[in-house]
Design a protein around this motif. Structure first.
Motif, PDB file in Angstrom:
ATOM      1  N   GLY A 116     -39.848 -62.984  82.677  1.00  0.00           N
ATOM      2  CA  GLY A 116     -38.685 -62.609  84.964  1.00  0.00           C
ATOM      3  C   GLY A 116     -40.216 -63.345  85.707  1.00  0.00           C
ATOM      4  N   SER A 117     -41.266 -63.219  85.648  1.00  0.00           N
ATOM      5  CA  SER A 117     -41.981 -63.553  86.077  1.00  0.00           C
ATOM      6  C   SER A 117     -42.332 -65.758  86.439  1.00  0.00           C
ATOM      7  CB  SER A 117     -43.445 -63.122  86.920  1.00  0.00           C
ATOM      8  OG  SER A 117     -43.813 -62.797  85.644  1.00  0.00           O
ATOM      9  N   HIS A 118     -42.169 -65.884  85.236  1.00  0.00           N
ATOM     10  CA  HIS A 118     -43.188 -67.439  84.484  1.00  0.00           C
ATOM     11  C   HIS A 118     -41.969 -67.875  83.592  1.00  0.00           C
ATOM     12  CE1 HIS A 118     -46.372 -64.877  84.663  1.00  0.00           C
ATOM     13  NE2 HIS A 118     -47.307 -66.135  85.069  1.00  0.00           N
ATOM     14  N   GLN A 119     -41.367 -69.111  84.712  1.00  0.00           N
ATOM     15  CA  GLN A 119     -40.088 -69.993  83.769  1.00  0.00           C
ATOM     16  C   GLN A 119     -40.542 -70.555  82.559  1.00  0.00           C
ATOM     17  OE1 GLN A 119     -38.821 -72.420  86.910  1.00  0.00           O
ATOM     18  NE2 GLN A 119     -36.632 -70.563  87.597  1.00  0.00           N
ATOM     19  N   GLY A 120     -40.259 -71.572  81.392  1.00  0.00           N
ATOM     20  CA  GLY A 120     -40.614 -71.596  80.680  1.00  0.00           C
ATOM     21  C   GLY A 120     -41.346 -70.966  79.459  1.00  0.00           C
ATOM     22  N   PHE A 121     -41.274 -69.918  79.942  1.00  0.00           N
ATOM     23  CA  PHE A 121     -41.532 -69.398  78.662  1.00  0.00           C
ATOM     24  C   PHE A 121     -40.349 -68.186  77.752  1.00  0.00           C
ATOM     25  CE2 PHE A 121     -46.074 -69.621  81.002  1.00  0.00           C
ATOM     26  CZ  PHE A 121     -46.783 -70.044  79.704  1.00  0.00           C
TER      27      PHE A 121
END
Length: 161
Positions: free
Chosen positions: A23-28
């Motif tokens: 939710g707080s890190h794009q691309g994961f």
């Protein structure tokens, strides 16, 4: 190949950690299944039958999950959010790896910098933490991207080892 599978309650807390991180890190993305892979060649290079699983299970005295961090996983050849795991047996300590999230992003060399990683405490998971109830399982590779459990035994560690 030998894997440890956390009990459903522990898995639910790890899924909360996955969701908070994604939710707080794009691309994961969410890694599934949440299995602990033993890195030692002794455990990763062959299949284990039920009797061998019981024998290895009896030798385990302690399993401890460490605080997760973002790093390059040599086994998966990509950047992950993962947790180191210590598996203590009567004959010594084996290192293992629990991959929580994988990355879709390409990283340049050692420039892995991720800020704002949710803490395990924020989702009710105290790490480092002993894993007291889990399955010791034989995982079989079905194809390049799939694994299945062919056999397992439950393990409960009653005291710190």
């Amino acid at each position: 190949m030998l894997v440890l599978i956390p009990n459903p309650n522990q898995t639910a807390l790890l899924v909360k950690l996955q969701k908070a991180f994604i939710g707080s890190h794009q691309g994961f993305y969410q890694q599934a299944p949440l299995w602990i892979f033993l890195k030692d060649e002794t455990f990763s290079s062959r299949d284990f039958n039920k009797d061998e699983l019981k024998q290895f299970s009896a030798e385990i005295t302690k399993v401890e999950l460490e605080q997760p961090e973002v790093y390059f996983s040599d086994s998966l050849q990509r950047v992950v959010l993962g947790s180191g795991v210590s598996v203590c047996t009567v004959s010594g300590v084996c290192r293992a790896e629990l991959i929580i999230c994988g990355s879709l992003k390409e990283w340049e060399g050692s420039s892995i910098k991720v800020t704002g990683t949710p803490t395990s405490e924020s989702v009710g998971l105290q790490l480092p933490s002993p894993l007291k109830i889990f399955r010791v399982a034989n995982a079989v590779r079905l194809d390049q991207h799939s694994l299945a459990v062919s056999d397992f035994v439950w393990k409960k560690i009653n005291k710190e080892g």
